[in-house]
Design an enzyme around this catalytic site. Structure first.
Site, PDB file in Angstrom:
ATOM      1  N   HIS A 236       2.351   7.671  11.227  1.00  0.00           N
ATOM      2  CA  HIS A 236       0.771   7.587  11.581  1.00  0.00           C
ATOM      3  C   HIS A 236       0.087   8.255  10.483  1.00  0.00           C
ATOM      4  O   HIS A 236      -0.455   7.713   9.839  1.00  0.00           O
ATOM      5  CB  HIS A 236       0.522   8.269  12.858  1.00  0.00           C
TER       6      HIS A 236
HETATM    7  O1  RIB Z   1      -1.501   9.107  17.677  1.00  0.00           O
HETATM    8  C1  RIB Z   1      -1.014   9.836  16.606  1.00  0.00           C
HETATM    9  C2  RIB Z   1      -1.486  10.683  16.099  1.00  0.00           C
HETATM   10  O2  RIB Z   1      -1.410  12.024  17.110  1.00  0.00           O
HETATM   11  C3  RIB Z   1      -0.875  11.766  14.823  1.00  0.00           C
HETATM   12  O3  RIB Z   1      -1.925  12.198  14.098  1.00  0.00           O
HETATM   13  C4  RIB Z   1       0.226  12.670  15.391  1.00  0.00           C
HETATM   14  O4  RIB Z   1       0.403  13.635  14.491  1.00  0.00           O
HETATM   15  C5  RIB Z   1      -0.695  13.005  16.777  1.00  0.00           C
HETATM   16  O5  RIB Z   1      -1.406  14.141  16.370  1.00  0.00           O
END
Ligand code: RIB
Ligand code: CA
Length: 305
Positions: A236
Site C-alpha cells: 500500500h
Molecule cells: O490500509 C493500509 C494502510 O493501513 C497502510 O498505510 C498500512 O500501513 C496501514 O497503516
C-alpha cells in the site's frame, strides 16, 4: 529540482518499504519524517522509523506525534505488521528522535519553507490534520497532500473502511477541507501492487545491501492477503512514494471525495463522486504498472547501503 516532502507514517511493514524508497529517491528531498501510533502504537512505530532512517544511512529528522486519533483510540494492526511492526525483523536501533512533536515540526517546516512542501501521509492523518487545523494560514506553503487512504468499493479493516481512513476519519475530513487537492492512493490502486513470492525473489537477487535484505525480510513476513487470492500482500504505502517519483507508472482521474464520520458500520467509509456535481477536491490514482513499480522499488532498495 527534488520535491520537498514531509513523510508522515506509522511503520508498519509497508511504511518501512515506503520510507526506504523515499530515502533512496533523489527526486525527493525528505525534510522530515513524522510518526503516528497507527499500526502498532507510537512506542513501537517511532523507534521503527528511527531505525529505518539509520539503516539507510540518512540524516533526516524524525519526530514523534499522535498516539491517538483526534477522537477515540487507534486500533492496532498486529495481525499484519507483527508485534514489533516490522514483521518480526529486528533492526539496529536508531538515534533518539528530533525534539518537538510532529504537528509543531510540520508547522515549523512549512512556515520556513523556501518553496511549497508536499505532505505525504501513509498512516492515520492525525499529525497532518493537527498541523493544518491549528494554523490554517500555512496551507499556502503546501504544494500537494498525497495520501495512502480510503477504498471506493470496500474496506480492509471494516467492510466499509480502509485502515488509515478508519483510524482517524475526522483528520481525513480536515485535510479534505483545506482547499488543497488531496491525491489518493486508495485500496483500489494499492491492491494492484501485489508483492508475490516471484517478485520478492527478484528483489533478493539484486544485491547484498542491508536495506534490500531488510525490505525483503520485512515483506516476506506479511501474511498474503486472502482478500486478494492469497498470492501475496499488497504494498500500500510505497505506491504514494512511487507516484511522486514516477507518476508515469500511474493513471489518475479528478473527483470529489468525502468521508463518513457518523458512528456505525459506515464510519471511515470514503465516498467517490465523479459526476462533477460536486467540485473536485481530489486526484484519484486509478491504475498502476505493477511490473515497473516493483522494478523501481528493487532498483532503489539495491541502491541503499
Ligand atoms: O490500509 C493500509 C494502510 O493501513 C497502510 O498505510 C498500512 O500501513 C496501514 O497503516
Ligand atoms: Ca501505514
Amino acid at each position: 529540482m527534488p520535491i520537498p516532502i514531509i513523510l508522515d507514517c506509522d511503520p508498519g511493514t509497508d511504511d518501512a518499504l515506503a520510507i526506504l524508497l523515499a530515502l533512496a529517491s533523489p527526486e525527493l528531498n525528505v525534510l522530515a519524517i513524522t510518526v503516528a501510533g497507527g499500526n502498532v502504537g507510537l512506542e513501537i512505530t517511532l523507534p521503527n522509523a528511527l531505525a529505518l532512517v539509520a539503516l539507510a544511512g540518512a540524516r533526516v529528522p524524525v519526530h514523534g506525534g499522535a498516539d491517538n486519533p483526534l477522537l477515540g483510540e487507534f486500533l492496532p494492526a498486529h495481525h499484519i505488521h507483527a508485534d514489533n511492526g516490522l514483521g518480526g525483523v529486528i533492526l539496529p536501533p536508531g538515534p533518539p528522535p528530533a525534539p518537538g512533536i510532529a504537528a509543531d515540526a510540520i508547522r515549523d517546516i512549512l512556515r520556513g519553507a523556501p518553496e511549497p512542501v508536499t505532505l505525504v501521509g501513509i498512516g492515520p492523518a492525525t499529525n497532518l490534520a493537527l498541523a493544518l487545523a491549528t494554523e490554517p494560514s500555512l496551507a499556502v506553503h503546501v504544494r500537494d497532500i498525497v495520501l495512502m487512504s480510503g477504498g471506493w468499493v470496500r474496506g480492509n479493516i471494516t467492510p466499509a473502511a480502509e485502515f488509515n481512513a478508519y483510524s482517524d476519519p475526522e483528520a481525513l475530513a480536515i485535510l479534505l477541507g483545506t482547499g488543497h487537492r488531496v491525491v489518493f492512493a486508495a485500496l483500489d490502486l494499492t491492491d494492484q501492487a501485489l508483492a508475490t513470492p516471484a517478485r520478492l525473489a527478484v528483489w533478493r537477487s539484486l544485491g547484498p545491501g542491508r536495506c534490500l535484505r531488510a525490505a525483503c525480510d520485512i515483506q516476506v513476513a506479511v501474511p498474503p492477503s486472502a482478500r486478494l487470492g492469497g498470492q501475496g500482500a499488497p504494498l500500500h504505502d510505497p505506491c504514494v512514494i512511487a507516484w511522486l517519483v514516477r507518476p508515469d507508472l500511474f493513471t489518475a482521474f479528478p473527483a470529489h471525495v468525502s468521508v463518513d464520520l457518523a458512528a456505525g458500520p459506515d464510519r471511515g467509509r470514503t465516498r467517490l463522486d465523479r459526476s462533477g456535481r460536486t467540485a473536485d477536491n481530489a486526484l484519484v490514482l486509478d491504475t498502476l504498472d505493477a511490473d515497473r513499480f516493483f522494478a523501481l522499488l528493487g532498483d532503489r532498495f539495491a541502491s541503499l547501503p
